[in-house]
Structure formats: structure tokens, C-alpha cells
Design a protein around this motif. Structure first.
Motif: not given
Length: 264
Positions: A120-146
Motif C-alpha cells: 500500500t505504501e508503494t502504491i500510494a507513492g507511485l500514484k503521487v508520482r504519476g504512475v498508474p498501478v494494477c495490483g495482482h492477487l490470488g495466485l501470484t506466480p512470483q511467490s510460487v515457492h512460498v
């Protein structure tokens, strides 16, 4: 026709119109998808598996995504272009800002990050810097080992509740779209109903605001395997352009995904 903006994509949800999305990694396929009317093109870190032949997405670098984002952008005039932030490219807010700026400079209109309310902190920081953000939940492939492999998420009530809470937190932090992967149909509906931003499903049921597939899966040419939630559209018609049109049509009319592509 001007390129679609996040406001255009959000308006489709508000008007109860389904959103179609595909991954692409080069100018030629991006142009073809764009000409057939796809709403969103994602430069996914799935390229690690479908282009590079790796067993997962973890070896993809920010330079890989940047290169393919530049290529895709050259083929697109109408679709919204979204680029994945690859594994460990957003471990800290400052690192995220630098890497997101690189992707935006190379042609992305939005960046996608995997993870829950710790972002959330990172997303808020991107927003104020003008970078639109798409989140990704559920199966998150980068966390496959976790996660212990590519498994359906949210089948337990507590896990489902936590996922809904995370989705709400991401929207409140400033995320303007969400990808939801490999969750039961009922949970996909809960998340889509709980958010005002578009929820794009992949293996998350027909009630999401839109659907995305990896292009290699949609065309039946993936090197590894065909996920349950995908469909080979090329097999039905033998023409790539028609396959894309059929995918968009089935998403629009909510005939894809069917029960056979969904999880209970």
C-alpha cells in the motif's frame, strides 16, 4: 482513434461492459491484437516461461520487460499497455519508483505489481508520482515457492476474507485496476463486487469485470502446458485474427470462462 486510458477501462466496468486483455511481447502480435480491438495488452513476466523456456517467472529482469515493452508499444495505437514489474524489482519503494519510471519511459501506461496490503505504501507513492498501478492477487506466480506451487488460492474462508481485505486495501492505496488469478468463482465475484476499480480475471470466474490470457495459451502454442483456466482459440478456427476476435466476443458475452475453465 485515441489510445484507451485507465478512465476508459474503468468506464467499461461502470457501464457493465466486459474488458478483454491478452499478453504480448513483440510489435507484430501487439499490432494484430490492437487491430482486432483488444482493450489491454500486458507485457507479462510470463515471458520467462513462454519465450525463454524457464520453469517460472523469477528469472525475468526489468531490462527484459523494458525491451519487450518498447517492442509492444511500437505496434499499439489503441489498446492500453500495461507492464509487469518482475520479481524483486519492487522490494523497496525507492527501487520501485526507479524501475516503474523505466517501464513508463519505455512505453507502458501502467505497471502491475504482485502482492497484498504490504504494497500500500508503494502504491500510494507511485500514484503521487504519476504512475498508474494494477495490483495482482490470488495466485501470484512470483511467490510460487512460498505458495508451494501453482495452486488455487482462497478456498478456505479465512484466506478468502483476507484476499478481499487486501483487494480493498490496494484500491484505497491508489491501485486503479486489479488482476485476480486462480481463485474460486464465488471469490472472484466477491472481489469484483467489493471494488469500484476493474477486476481482470485469469482463472477467477466469469463474474470478473474482464478476462486476460497469456497469448501462447490462447493460441495453443505454450511450450510447457495448457492451464485449466485457458482455452485454445486457434484450434477452433485456424486463423490467428479470428481466434482473437472469438476470444473478445466470448469475454464480451460472458461465455468464457465456462465451468471447465473455472474453480469451485
Amino acid at each position: 482513434m485515441k489510445a484507451k486510458s485507465i478512465a476508459d477501462i474503468q468506464a467499461k466496468k461502470a457501464n457493465d461492459e466486459k474488458i478483454s486483455a491478452l499478453t504480448a511481447y513483440d510489435a507484430s502480435f501487439a499490432q494484430l491484437f490492437d487491430q482486432e480491438g483488444i482493450d489491454i495488452i500486458l507485457i507479462g513476466d510470463s515471458l520467462g516461461m513462454v519465450l525463454q523456456g524457464q520453469p517460472d517467472t523469477l528469472g525475468v529482469s526489468i531490462d527484459d520487460i523494458s525491451y519487450h515493452t518498447r517492442s509492444v508499444r511500437r505496434g499499439v495505437t489503441q489498446a492500453m499497455v500495461v507492464a509487469d514489474m518482475p520479481f524483486m524489482s519492487y522490494a523497496t519503494p525507492e527501487q520501485t519508483y526507479q524501475n516503474a519510471a523505466k517501464l513508463m519511459a519505455n512505453g507502458a501506461s501502467m505497471v502491475k505489481l504482485e502482492g497484498g496490503d504490504w504494497l500500500t505504501e508503494t502504491i500510494a507513492g507511485l500514484k503521487v508520482r504519476g504512475v498508474p498501478v494494477c495490483g495482482h492477487l490470488g495466485l501470484t506466480p512470483q511467490s510460487v515457492h512460498v505458495l508451494g506451487g501453482f495452486k488455487v488460492q482462497g478456498r478456505q474462508a479465512a484466506q478468502a476474507d483476507e484476499l478481499v481485505e487486501s483487494a480493498i486495501a490496494l484500491e484505497q492505496a491508489g491501485a486503479q485496476m486489479l488482476v485476480l488469478e486462480c481463485v474460486p468463482v464465488a471469490l472472484g465475484k466477491r472481489v469484483a463486487d467489493a471494488l469500484t476499480i476493474p477486476v481482470i480475471g485469469i482463472g477467477a470466474g466469469v463474474h470478473c469485470d474482464g478476462q486476460i490470457l497469456v497469448m501462447h495459451d490462447m493460441l495453443g502454442v505454450s511450450a510447457n502446458y495448457m492451464p485449466k483456466f485457458s482455452k485454445n482459440y486457434l484450434a477452433d478456427c485456424g486463423d490467428v485474427r479470428q481466434a482473437v476476435r472469438n476470444f473478445i466476443d466470448e469475454v464480451t458475452h460472458q461465455t468464457f470462462p465456462g465451468e471447465q475453465h473455472s474453480f469451485n
